[in-house]
Design an enzyme around this catalytic site. Structure first.
Site, mmCIF file in Angstrom:
data_model
loop_
_atom_site.group_PDB
_atom_site.id
_atom_site.type_symbol
_atom_site.label_atom_id
_atom_site.label_comp_id
_atom_site.label_asym_id
_atom_site.label_seq_id
_atom_site.Cartn_x
_atom_site.Cartn_y
_atom_site.Cartn_z
ATOM 1 N N GLU A 252 0.883 -1.174 0.000
ATOM 2 C CA GLU A 252 0.000 0.000 0.000
ATOM 3 C C GLU A 252 0.914 1.214 0.000
ATOM 4 O O GLU A 252 1.478 1.587 1.028
ATOM 5 C CB GLU A 252 -0.928 -0.028 1.215
ATOM 6 C CG GLU A 252 -2.100 0.924 1.101
ATOM 7 C CD GLU A 252 -1.814 2.283 1.699
ATOM 8 O OE1 GLU A 252 -1.454 3.211 0.917
ATOM 9 O OE2 GLU A 252 -1.932 2.429 2.914
ATOM 10 N N CYS A 286 -2.370 9.130 3.136
ATOM 11 C CA CYS A 286 -2.077 8.624 1.792
ATOM 12 C C CYS A 286 -3.212 8.889 0.816
ATOM 13 O O CYS A 286 -2.986 8.955 -0.401
ATOM 14 C CB CYS A 286 -1.727 7.143 1.837
ATOM 15 S SG CYS A 286 -2.987 6.110 2.594
#
Length: 477
Positions: A252, A286
């Site tokens: 990720e 993010c």
């Protein structure tokens, strides 16, 4: 503030807490002041070997533990997280900087992950294939084995919980390396698991020099899977290390989330939603909305309204009741953000709000840049800070092209009242997650992950547990 840092910082190896005892240490910094508030011990190579051996032994015990019993441990850990929420949230704020209200929400979301995976552990079904009478063929799913997980400092509790809950629910043992910057809150999470009755060795917690720890763990034949959340360059590096052992990986990685604002949206409602979301956790998210592409007919109204609301975002220590945004998490960040802002301004961007460092600690003003050209560094590199950049677009096709321009594809967002537009955007935008009139793209029951340079594999949902399982076909005649 009224609260002091109170945490016993230690490694957790084979069910025992290991403190200094001659080990090297790392200074834990309060980012609001820049002052050192503690020292966390760092694992030696011998510590890592002991952790690996312990995880290897514990795997045979944990994988054989009935799913219901594994779920009971996870539910007890969730309950302990809630019981200890205020103390853990305070540690999180002091170490990472985010406002206390955000830290409390992170604790609550972490507990929810354990509850969800506790239930889902009992539903990791296989299947029976159709065969003639007297024959059987079954497809079973089994835990992959001991896993190494690496988590970052922006959501240190939640991202650790997301990996731990899925891995433990699936029956894996874990060697976890959370960030050295936030050892108090992550250690508190592991204490909840230990106090919930997790068998000895099932979770090992180690801190250390990141490159040394990652090389040592990934090279070990004990580790069967690697899960990482962090930057694209580090993700590539860990993938190379994992390739030598053909270890499965979940990555990720970073994003640079576009936000497409169409002229049929409810503009005031949209602004009231996007501004707080942009400055949540000082933009160190993010999936933080960053590249705001706004339809030409409402562009000036949008940037004016955004700037006015940005001026009203109060910064301060996360434990101060009036703070809406805390500092950046480490000393590297203010200078990096400042360089991006200066580059954009030099290339023609208008600084509509903020744009400067704070006077103490690692603060940076909430910032809006308008008319940002595509060749500005900040339009091409994720700022990971409290800076929004805006530019106009004309048509839907133009907006989609701008959204898909970069090699990143983690999250994207759009605001429109048009159903046809929303449907087209859901299909056309290249991202692992698309939010239409919402930023809620992370939930315990939903897959979270990216495409292109933002990585692959999912965390959250059943997809997140699948990555910790292997498939075995059994044929009998």
């Amino acid at each position: 503030m009224g609260k002091s840092y109170d945490a016993e910082l230690a490694l957790f190896i084979n069910g025992s807490w290991r403190v200094g005892e001659g080990r090297d240490s790392f200074a834990v910094i309060d980012p609001a002041s820049g002052d050192a508030i503690a020292q966390v011990p760092l694992a030696s190579a011998a510590d890592l070997d002991e952790a690996l051996a312990g995880a290897d032994r514990a795997f045979s015990v944990w994988q054989a533990t009935p799913a219901e019993a594994r779920g009971t441990v996870l539910r007890k850990a969730a309950a302990l997280l809630r019981d200890r929420s205020e103390a853990i949230a305070t540690l999180l704020t002091l170490e990472q900087g985010k406002p206390l209200a955000e830290a409390r929400s992170e604790v609550a979301a972490s507990a929810q992950l354990f509850d969800w995976c506790a239930e889902e552990a009992t539903r990791l079904y296989g299947r029976t294939l159709v065969r003639p009478t007297g024959q059987r063929a079954m497809v079973n799913r089994q835990p992959v084995g001991p896993v190494a997980i690496f988590t970052p400092w922006n959501f240190p509790l939640y991202l650790l919980a997301k990996k731990l809950a899925a891995a433990l629910g699936a029956g894996c043992s874990v060697v976890a390396k959370p960030p050295e910057e936030t050892p108090g809150c992550t250690g508190a999470l592991v204490r909840c698991l230990a106090d919930a009755g997790l068998p000895q060795g099932v979770v090992q917690l180690v801190h250390g020099a990141p490159d040394m720890v990652s090389r040592h763990l990934i090279a070990s034949p004990v580790i069967r899977k690697v899960s990482f959340t962090g930057s694209v360059p580090v993700g590539r590096h860990l993938m190379r290390l994992a390739a030598d052992g053909l270890k499965r990986v979940t990555m990720e990685l970073g994003g640079h989330a576009p936000v497409l604002v169409f002229d049929d949206c409810d503009l005031e409602k949209t602004l009231d939603l996007v501004v707080p979301q942009k400055f949540r956790n000082a933009g160190q998210v993010c999936v933080s909305p960053t590249r705001f592409y706004v339809q030409e007919s409402i562009y000036q109204r949008f940037v004016d309204g955004f700037a006015a609301r940005t001026h009203g975002v109060t910064t301060g220590h996360g434990l101060d009741a009036g703070s809406k945004m805390g500092p950046l998490s480490n000393a590297r960040r203010p200078g990096s953000i400042e360089a991006l802002v200066e580059d954009a301004a030099a290339k023609g961007a208008r600084v509509m709000a903020g744009g400067k460092r704070g006077n103490a600690g690692y603060f940076f003003q909430p910032t809006l840049l308008a008319d940002v050209p595509d060749n500005a560094d900040i339009m091409n590199n994720e700022p990971f800070g409290p800076v929004a950049v805006a530019a106009p677009f004309s048509t839907l096709e133009d907006a989609v092209a701008k959204a898909n321009r970069l090699p990143f594809g983690l999250a994207a967002f759009a605001f429109t009242e048009g159903l046809r537009t929303a449907n087209l955007l859901g299909d056309a935008i290249e991202a692992g997650m698309v939010g239409i009139n919402t930023f809620a793209v992370s939930a315990a029951d939903a897959p979270f992950g990216g495409v292109k340079d933002s990585g692959f594999g999912s965390e959250g949902g059943i997809e997140g547990m699948d990555s910790y399982l292997v498939t075995k076909a059994i044929h009998m005649a």
